[in-house]
Scaffold this active site. Structure first.
Site, mmCIF file in Angstrom:
data_model
loop_
_atom_site.group_PDB
_atom_site.id
_atom_site.type_symbol
_atom_site.label_atom_id
_atom_site.label_comp_id
_atom_site.label_asym_id
_atom_site.label_seq_id
_atom_site.Cartn_x
_atom_site.Cartn_y
_atom_site.Cartn_z
ATOM 1 N N CYS A 1 -12.454 -28.217 8.146
ATOM 2 C CA CYS A 1 -11.302 -27.104 7.631
ATOM 3 C C CYS A 1 -10.104 -28.249 7.655
ATOM 4 O O CYS A 1 -9.646 -28.869 8.094
ATOM 5 C CB CYS A 1 -11.069 -26.327 8.575
ATOM 6 S SG CYS A 1 -9.884 -25.088 8.209
ATOM 7 N N HIS B 1 -5.374 -20.912 11.234
ATOM 8 C CA HIS B 1 -6.723 -21.220 10.929
ATOM 9 C C HIS B 1 -7.542 -19.935 10.310
ATOM 10 O O HIS B 1 -8.432 -20.264 9.299
ATOM 11 C CB HIS B 1 -7.217 -21.850 12.195
ATOM 12 C CG HIS B 1 -8.896 -21.991 12.005
ATOM 13 N ND1 HIS B 1 -9.719 -23.034 11.530
ATOM 14 C CD2 HIS B 1 -9.942 -20.994 12.376
ATOM 15 C CE1 HIS B 1 -10.875 -22.600 11.265
ATOM 16 N NE2 HIS B 1 -10.997 -21.661 11.754
ATOM 17 N N ASP C 1 0.636 -1.220 0.147
ATOM 18 C CA ASP C 1 0.103 0.191 0.012
ATOM 19 C C ASP C 1 0.916 1.290 -0.108
ATOM 20 O O ASP C 1 2.048 1.166 0.235
ATOM 21 C CB ASP C 1 -1.031 0.097 1.216
ATOM 22 C CG ASP C 1 -0.355 -0.095 2.725
ATOM 23 O OD1 ASP C 1 0.952 0.205 2.511
ATOM 24 O OD2 ASP C 1 -1.061 -0.247 3.387
ATOM 25 N N ASP D 1 -8.123 -7.270 1.561
ATOM 26 C CA ASP D 1 -7.125 -7.342 2.416
ATOM 27 C C ASP D 1 -7.770 -6.817 4.034
ATOM 28 O O ASP D 1 -8.601 -6.009 3.927
ATOM 29 C CB ASP D 1 -6.093 -6.592 2.364
ATOM 30 C CG ASP D 1 -6.011 -5.244 2.714
ATOM 31 O OD1 ASP D 1 -5.423 -4.856 3.748
ATOM 32 O OD2 ASP D 1 -6.545 -4.552 1.946
ATOM 33 N N CYS E 1 -6.641 -27.509 12.568
ATOM 34 C CA CYS E 1 -7.800 -28.392 12.687
ATOM 35 C C CYS E 1 -7.504 -29.778 12.548
ATOM 36 O O CYS E 1 -8.213 -30.565 13.144
ATOM 37 C CB CYS E 1 -9.062 -27.700 11.697
ATOM 38 S SG CYS E 1 -9.542 -26.261 12.243
ATOM 39 N N CYS F 1 -6.965 -27.057 7.510
ATOM 40 C CA CYS F 1 -5.886 -26.479 8.026
ATOM 41 C C CYS F 1 -4.981 -27.242 9.011
ATOM 42 O O CYS F 1 -5.588 -28.249 9.712
ATOM 43 C CB CYS F 1 -5.890 -25.026 8.594
ATOM 44 S SG CYS F 1 -6.502 -25.076 10.446
#
Length: 376
Positions: free
Chosen positions: A306, A337, A95, A268, A311, A308
């Protein structure tokens, strides 16, 4: 100057303005719509680049203002540029530093030339102009860089917003003239506060510049969510169809779903990492405070659907224990997560757009009458 950057819409939703596409960059593709994690200081807090990649993240955002103050763009360039310096080989965006500078409030002075402020690190006087912002970003080397803009606060008078929006356009012209690197895409930013006519005028002026991408800025600065939705719904469809559209600073399920329905592609937000550092998990759009006593002996994963690392390997009870014990591992596991959660949400929407089931499948997230839930 941006031959390496193209955006290809692949599918559209028949009932909304949502679209699925591919944004091509020198460091790889971004399948849109997509959530981008924030790596302010050339790192996504508490996790490694490899762990970040495992969340499904494709594009990461870093911050011009903070990297200029520490360690300085010359140090980053000496380390091989932002990608090599932080060990991330995928697409990146920086940015402009505008939002951070304007959030300094009493510590800065705005003129037509730019912004003068005192460094919160060492008290040094710093002049940040459109040219300086682009110089810093050219040196950092991200794939996408943002024009230096003036972000009006909320609330602000119409005259204040008009002045900021007009200055943002003049500063954009200076950014375009100073931008030097053909391997970086310069995005313009639509300002206009809560005034839809000012937003429409700004969008029309930016379109004429034929930039490689466009952002909607100046939201999430204090407005109620319903007002943000109104701004996005009115503004996004005005931006070029064949260019990526980026909504800055937004990252809840509902906000993203509504924006995607309006035609936004990229998002974002610091929510997944910030919530993780406060012991909070995002589970199917809900906020779960893991200090809650109900999680102490709950041996299920956060979300059994999930994929990930968190998890697949740990229980709610274990995560609650880590949070209560203030163990650093808690923040790492929750960040993994939470980012996976938001990336998966945008991935699911993308597939629904391709299947033309988005409007029906995500109807509950397109309605502001249902409040987001918090499990305290």
């Amino acid at each position: 100057m941006t031959a390496n950057f193209t955006f290809q819409p692949l599918a559209t939703c028949s009932q909304t303005k949502a679209r699925a596409g591919i944004f091509y960059t020198p460091h790889g593709v971004v399948e849109t719509p997509r959530f981008m994690p924030v790596g302010t200081l050339a790192n996504v807090k508490t996790i490694t680049p490899d762990q970040l990649k495992q969340t499904g993240a494709q594009m990461v955002l870093s911050n011009t203002y903070h990297l200029h103050l520490q360690p300085g763009e010359r140090i980053v360039a000496g380390g091989g540029g932002l990608h090599k310096f932080m060990g991330w080989d995928g697409p990146m965006l920086t940015d402009s530093g505008g939002f951070q500078v304007f959030s300094l409030s009493e510590m800065r002075k705005i003129t037509e030339e730019g912004v003068t402020f005192r460094s919160p690190h060492d008290g040094q006087i710093i002049n940040l102009t459109p040219e300086k912002s682009i110089e810093i970003q050219n040196t950092l080397g991200a794939d996408v860089i943002m024009a230096f803009d003036e972000c009006p606060p909320y609330p602000a008078t119409r005259s204040e917003v008009e002045a900021a929006t007009a200055r943002t356009y003049r500063w954009l012209e200076r950014c375009i003239n100073f931008h030097q690197r053909p391997d970086q895409a310069l995005f313009g930013i639509v300002q206009g506060g809560v005034h839809l006519d000012l937003r429409a005028k700004a969008a029309e002026e930016l379109k004429k510049l034929d930039l490689p991408g466009y952002a909607i800025g100046g939201v999430s600065v204090g407005e109620p969510p319903e007002l943000i939705a109104q701004i996005v719904k009115a503004t996004a469809p005005l931006l070029p169809y064949n260019k990526p559209r980026y909504l800055m600073g937004v990252g809840t399920y509902r906000e993203m779903a509504i924006a995607i329905a309006a035609g936004v592609d990229l998002f974002d937000c610091v929510i997944p990492t910030r919530w993780a550092r406060h012991g909070t998990a995002m589970v199917q759009g809900e906020r779960w405070n893991l200090k809650n006593a109900k999680f102490r002996d709950d041996f299920q994963p956060l979300d059994e659907t999930c994929p990930c690392y968190t998890c697949q390997n740990f229980s709610r009870a274990y995560l609650s224990h880590l949070v209560r014990s203030q163990e650093i591992l808690a923040y790492t596991l929750l960040t993994i997560h939470n980012i996976t959660e938001l990336v998966r949400f945008t991935q699911k929407i993308r597939q629904a757009i391709i299947n033309d089931t988005f409007a029906s499948e995500f109807a509950s997230w397109l309605d502001w009458s249902t409040a987001d839930q918090v499990v305290m």
